[in-house]
Design a protein around this motif. Structure first.
Motif, PDB file in Angstrom:
ATOM      1  N   SER A 183       0.829  -1.205   0.000  1.00 50.55           N
ATOM      2  CA  SER A 183       0.000   0.000   0.000  1.00 50.55           C
ATOM      3  C   SER A 183       0.863   1.255   0.000  1.00 50.55           C
ATOM      4  CB  SER A 183      -0.906   0.000   1.230  1.00 50.55           C
ATOM      5  OG  SER A 183      -1.580   1.239   1.351  1.00 50.55           O
ATOM      6  N   LEU A 184       0.376   2.280  -0.681  1.00 51.60           N
ATOM      7  CA  LEU A 184       1.039   3.584  -0.629  1.00 51.60           C
ATOM      8  C   LEU A 184       0.627   4.364   0.605  1.00 51.60           C
ATOM      9  CD1 LEU A 184       0.777   4.738  -4.371  1.00 51.60           C
ATOM     10  CD2 LEU A 184       2.721   3.690  -3.208  1.00 51.60           C
ATOM     11  N   GLY A 185      -0.313   3.799   1.394  1.00 54.24           N
ATOM     12  CA  GLY A 185      -0.748   4.470   2.622  1.00 54.24           C
ATOM     13  C   GLY A 185      -1.298   5.850   2.323  1.00 54.24           C
ATOM     14  N   ASP A 186      -0.813   6.844   3.091  1.00 59.44           N
ATOM     15  CA  ASP A 186      -1.249   8.222   2.823  1.00 59.44           C
ATOM     16  C   ASP A 186      -0.118   9.036   2.198  1.00 59.44           C
ATOM     17  OD1 ASP A 186       0.408   8.310   4.981  1.00 59.44           O
ATOM     18  OD2 ASP A 186      -0.984   9.316   6.337  1.00 59.44           O
ATOM     19  N   ALA A 187       0.788   8.344   1.497  1.00 56.32           N
ATOM     20  CA  ALA A 187       1.892   9.038   0.837  1.00 56.32           C
ATOM     21  C   ALA A 187       1.376  10.024  -0.205  1.00 56.32           C
ATOM     22  CB  ALA A 187       2.817   8.017   0.168  1.00 56.32           C
ATOM     23  N   ALA A 188       2.045  11.146  -0.300  1.00 57.55           N
ATOM     24  CA  ALA A 188       1.728  12.142  -1.326  1.00 57.55           C
ATOM     25  C   ALA A 188       2.715  11.940  -2.475  1.00 57.55           C
ATOM     26  CB  ALA A 188       1.832  13.548  -0.771  1.00 57.55           C
ATOM     27  N   ILE A 189       2.242  11.359  -3.571  1.00 57.38           N
ATOM     28  CA  ILE A 189       3.109  10.972  -4.675  1.00 57.38           C
ATOM     29  C   ILE A 189       3.283  12.137  -5.641  1.00 57.38           C
ATOM     30  CG2 ILE A 189       3.513   9.304  -6.510  1.00 57.38           C
ATOM     31  CD1 ILE A 189       3.443   8.137  -3.667  1.00 57.38           C
ATOM     32  N   ALA A 190       4.546  12.443  -5.943  1.00 57.14           N
ATOM     33  CA  ALA A 190       4.829  13.569  -6.831  1.00 57.14           C
ATOM     34  C   ALA A 190       5.779  13.151  -7.942  1.00 57.14           C
ATOM     35  CB  ALA A 190       5.446  14.723  -6.042  1.00 57.14           C
ATOM     36  N   LEU A 191       5.623  13.792  -9.096  1.00 60.42           N
ATOM     37  CA  LEU A 191       6.601  13.712 -10.180  1.00 60.42           C
ATOM     38  C   LEU A 191       7.618  14.827  -9.976  1.00 60.42           C
ATOM     39  CD1 LEU A 191       4.492  13.144 -13.433  1.00 60.42           C
ATOM     40  CD2 LEU A 191       6.163  11.558 -12.449  1.00 60.42           C
ATOM     41  N   GLU A 192       8.880  14.486 -10.064  1.00 58.64           N
ATOM     42  CA  GLU A 192       9.947  15.491  -9.988  1.00 58.64           C
ATOM     43  C   GLU A 192      10.661  15.537 -11.332  1.00 58.64           C
ATOM     44  OE1 GLU A 192      14.205  16.194  -7.719  1.00 58.64           O
ATOM     45  OE2 GLU A 192      12.572  15.204  -6.629  1.00 58.64           O
ATOM     46  N   LEU A 193      10.777  16.727 -11.901  1.00 55.90           N
ATOM     47  CA  LEU A 193      11.397  16.880 -13.216  1.00 55.90           C
ATOM     48  C   LEU A 193      12.915  16.889 -13.088  1.00 55.90           C
ATOM     49  CD1 LEU A 193      10.858  17.336 -16.253  1.00 55.90           C
ATOM     50  CD2 LEU A 193      10.969  19.800 -15.800  1.00 55.90           C
ATOM     51  N   VAL A 194      13.562  15.972 -13.810  1.00 52.10           N
ATOM     52  CA  VAL A 194      15.021  15.856 -13.787  1.00 52.10           C
ATOM     53  C   VAL A 194      15.644  16.562 -14.989  1.00 52.10           C
ATOM     54  CG1 VAL A 194      16.956  14.219 -13.841  1.00 52.10           C
ATOM     55  CG2 VAL A 194      14.912  13.697 -12.485  1.00 52.10           C
ATOM     56  N   SER A 195      15.030  16.427 -16.153  1.00 53.28           N
ATOM     57  CA  SER A 195      15.502  17.122 -17.350  1.00 53.28           C
ATOM     58  C   SER A 195      14.381  17.151 -18.369  1.00 53.28           C
ATOM     59  CB  SER A 195      16.750  16.443 -17.948  1.00 53.28           C
ATOM     60  OG  SER A 195      16.426  15.157 -18.448  1.00 53.28           O
ATOM     61  N   ILE A 196      14.478  18.061 -19.346  1.00 54.47           N
ATOM     62  CA  ILE A 196      13.450  18.145 -20.386  1.00 54.47           C
ATOM     63  C   ILE A 196      14.017  18.840 -21.612  1.00 54.47           C
ATOM     64  CG2 ILE A 196      12.500  20.370 -19.614  1.00 54.47           C
ATOM     65  CD1 ILE A 196       9.679  19.158 -20.239  1.00 54.47           C
ATOM     66  N   THR A 197      13.602  18.385 -22.793  1.00 51.97           N
ATOM     67  CA  THR A 197      14.009  18.999 -24.047  1.00 51.97           C
ATOM     68  C   THR A 197      13.279  20.324 -24.229  1.00 51.97           C
ATOM     69  OG1 THR A 197      14.351  16.829 -25.063  1.00 51.97           O
ATOM     70  CG2 THR A 197      14.113  18.701 -26.548  1.00 51.97           C
ATOM     71  N   SER A 244      12.347  14.701 -25.133  1.00 52.72           N
ATOM     72  CA  SER A 244      12.400  13.785 -23.999  1.00 52.72           C
ATOM     73  C   SER A 244      12.256  14.534 -22.682  1.00 52.72           C
ATOM     74  CB  SER A 244      13.730  13.018 -23.989  1.00 52.72           C
ATOM     75  OG  SER A 244      13.917  12.301 -25.186  1.00 52.72           O
ATOM     76  N   ALA A 245      11.751  13.818 -21.689  1.00 48.94           N
ATOM     77  CA  ALA A 245      11.709  14.328 -20.323  1.00 48.94           C
ATOM     78  C   ALA A 245      12.110  13.204 -19.380  1.00 48.94           C
ATOM     79  CB  ALA A 245      10.312  14.846 -19.970  1.00 48.94           C
ATOM     80  N   ALA A 246      12.841  13.550 -18.324  1.00 50.75           N
ATOM     81  CA  ALA A 246      13.270  12.577 -17.323  1.00 50.75           C
ATOM     82  C   ALA A 246      12.669  12.954 -15.974  1.00 50.75           C
ATOM     83  CB  ALA A 246      14.793  12.529 -17.234  1.00 50.75           C
ATOM     84  N   PHE A 247      12.265  11.931 -15.206  1.00 45.87           N
ATOM     85  CA  PHE A 247      11.566  12.151 -13.938  1.00 45.87           C
ATOM     86  C   PHE A 247      12.087  11.215 -12.855  1.00 45.87           C
ATOM     87  CE2 PHE A 247       8.625  12.842 -17.464  1.00 45.87           C
ATOM     88  CZ  PHE A 247       8.102  14.096 -17.193  1.00 45.87           C
ATOM     89  N   GLN A 248      11.762  11.567 -11.615  1.00 51.70           N
ATOM     90  CA  GLN A 248      11.785  10.657 -10.484  1.00 51.70           C
ATOM     91  C   GLN A 248      10.440  10.757  -9.793  1.00 51.70           C
ATOM     92  OE1 GLN A 248      15.473  12.114  -8.449  1.00 51.70           O
ATOM     93  NE2 GLN A 248      15.968   9.933  -8.303  1.00 51.70           N
ATOM     94  N   LEU A 249      10.051   9.687  -9.098  1.00 50.99           N
ATOM     95  CA  LEU A 249       8.882   9.731  -8.234  1.00 50.99           C
ATOM     96  C   LEU A 249       9.348  10.041  -6.819  1.00 50.99           C
ATOM     97  CD1 LEU A 249       6.999   6.528  -9.453  1.00 50.99           C
ATOM     98  CD2 LEU A 249       6.328   8.902  -9.884  1.00 50.99           C
ATOM     99  N   ALA A 250       8.631  10.905  -6.138  1.00 48.20           N
ATOM    100  CA  ALA A 250       8.984  11.269  -4.768  1.00 48.20           C
ATOM    101  C   ALA A 250       7.749  11.218  -3.885  1.00 48.20           C
ATOM    102  CB  ALA A 250       9.594  12.666  -4.732  1.00 48.20           C
ATOM    103  N   ASP A 251       7.964  10.837  -2.639  1.00 53.08           N
ATOM    104  CA  ASP A 251       6.902  10.885  -1.634  1.00 53.08           C
ATOM    105  C   ASP A 251       7.109  12.163  -0.839  1.00 53.08           C
ATOM    106  OD1 ASP A 251       5.111  10.597   0.420  1.00 53.08           O
ATOM    107  OD2 ASP A 251       6.049   8.809   1.290  1.00 53.08           O
ATOM    108  N   LEU A 252       6.205  13.124  -1.013  1.00 57.33           N
ATOM    109  CA  LEU A 252       6.330  14.403  -0.318  1.00 57.33           C
ATOM    110  C   LEU A 252       5.809  14.332   1.101  1.00 57.33           C
ATOM    111  CD1 LEU A 252       5.383  16.937  -3.134  1.00 57.33           C
ATOM    112  CD2 LEU A 252       7.598  15.936  -2.564  1.00 57.33           C
ATOM    113  N   GLY A 253       5.299  13.137   1.502  1.00 53.39           N
ATOM    114  CA  GLY A 253       4.870  12.939   2.878  1.00 53.39           C
ATOM    115  C   GLY A 253       3.643  13.750   3.234  1.00 53.39           C
ATOM    116  N   ASN A 254       3.437  13.938   4.496  1.00 53.12           N
ATOM    117  CA  ASN A 254       2.317  14.747   4.971  1.00 53.12           C
ATOM    118  C   ASN A 254       2.712  15.419   6.278  1.00 53.12           C
ATOM    119  OD1 ASN A 254       1.584  12.895   7.262  1.00 53.12           O
ATOM    120  ND2 ASN A 254       1.243  11.485   5.551  1.00 53.12           N
ATOM    121  N   ALA A 255       1.852  16.260   6.769  1.00 51.42           N
ATOM    122  CA  ALA A 255       2.180  17.059   7.956  1.00 51.42           C
ATOM    123  C   ALA A 255       2.366  16.202   9.203  1.00 51.42           C
ATOM    124  CB  ALA A 255       1.078  18.091   8.195  1.00 51.42           C
ATOM    125  N   ASN A 256       1.818  14.983   9.213  1.00 54.92           N
ATOM    126  CA  ASN A 256       1.858  14.168  10.435  1.00 54.92           C
ATOM    127  C   ASN A 256       3.147  13.372  10.592  1.00 54.92           C
ATOM    128  OD1 ASN A 256      -0.749  15.010  11.170  1.00 54.92           O
ATOM    129  ND2 ASN A 256      -1.661  13.490   9.803  1.00 54.92           N
TER     130      ASN A 256
END
Length: 303
Positions: A183-197, A244-256
């Motif tokens: 489960s991803l639980g209550d993770a806040a899933i984000a796309l992070e841009l690494v590079s882009i044409t 092209s675009a390059a990404f990473q996935l990040a969990d930005l978490g939550n206030a708790n």
């Protein structure tokens, strides 16, 4: 015998249109052939798209590094669903996950791997073709689901498959011995841009541009029940070539409790602005073909 002028003019108009229609048919057939490469990608299943999962495998159980700790354990992973003709063999491919290289007794951990692109390198497919847009995307070339493999950019958590009644979806969910079922639980899933044409843009589902600079993050959803479909676009007059675009996935978490999962490896998505023959080229070819046909007919009659 000389053809009536009206008939000749009609043929001159019809011939190019016929050629254009034929060229379009060839394009469609070529795209369909590419989409059939290796896998059964006819987009007939609502679960055939991209997913986000958490790697639950602690120790590698295959390959030259078998027995070593999995560098992706508890990391977010960008996954593509391979839907096969035999649904019992449905499975995920991790795209851009962390990997080992070097000697087994002293390996180096890399933040990506050789299967770090869409389309996946082993398929040898060309970049995904951007298509003419409509509505808010008029005068732009955009990503959209087509017969091309990998063209459906809908993204959901793996856990969204759990209650899907289709047998193929269940085989997919349970593939790799349940490796991706966490489960991803209550993770806040984000796309992070690494590079882009330069010239390539990314929009959210409202058509607003996101991830405009390297390092930007954009939250696409939280928990185990969300859907996000980005649109990649260029201007309609963009130069032909690969974007092209390059990404990473990040969990930005939550206030708790803050961040829960580690970042994913880096993955890339490739698109192409394809060249299309100008209408005048078709017209010229059509007229040439028509005149050659008329000349040949006259020669036969005179003979």
């Amino acid at each position: 015998m000389r053809l009536p002028l009206s008939l000749t003019a009609s043929l001159m108009l019809v011939a190019p249109l016929t050629l254009i229609s034929s060229f379009t048919s060839i394009q469609v057939a070529t795209a369909q052939t590419a989409s059939d490469h290796t896998h059964d990608h006819n987009h007939a299943h609502d679960y055939e798209h991209f997913y986000i999962g958490v790697d639950g495998l602690e120790v590698l159980n295959r390959g030259p590094y078998t027995g070593l700790e999995n560098p992706n354990y508890n990391r977010l992973t960008f996954l593509f669903s391979h839907v096969e003709e035999d649904p019992t063999t449905n499975h995920f491919h991790g795209i851009g996950a962390y990997s080992y290289s070097g000697p087994v007794d002293n390996p180096v951990i890399n933040s990506t791997n050789t299967n770090n692109r869409i389309p996946e390198p082993y398929t040898e497919l060309p970049p995904i073709t951007l298509q003419p847009g409509t509505g808010i995307y008029a005068d732009r070339l955009v990503s959209m689901p087509t017969a091309e493999e990998y063209s459906n950019f809908e993204i959901k958590p793996v856990a969204s498959l759990q209650n899907n009644d289709e047998p193929g979806a269940q085989y997919l969910y349970n593939s790799s011995d349940g490796r991706w079922q966490g489960s991803l639980g209550d993770a806040a899933i984000a796309l992070e841009l690494v590079s882009i044409t330069e010239g390539l843009n990314i929009a959210n589902e409202q058509g607003l541009n996101i991830l405009t600079q390297v390092g930007d993050t954009y939250t696409i959803g939280s928990g185990d029940d969300f859907t996000f479909t980005p649109t990649f676009w260029t201007d309609a007059a963009a130069p032909t070539g690969t974007y092209s675009a390059a990404f990473q996935l990040a969990d930005l978490g939550n206030a708790n409790n803050g961040s829960t999962f580690e970042k994913s490896g880096t993955f890339n998505i490739d698109f192409q602005v394809a060249s299309v023959p100008e209408p005048s080229s078709f017209l010229g070819l059509g007229v040439f073909t028509l005149m050659a046909f008329i000349g040949k007919s006259r020669l036969k009659r005179s003979t």
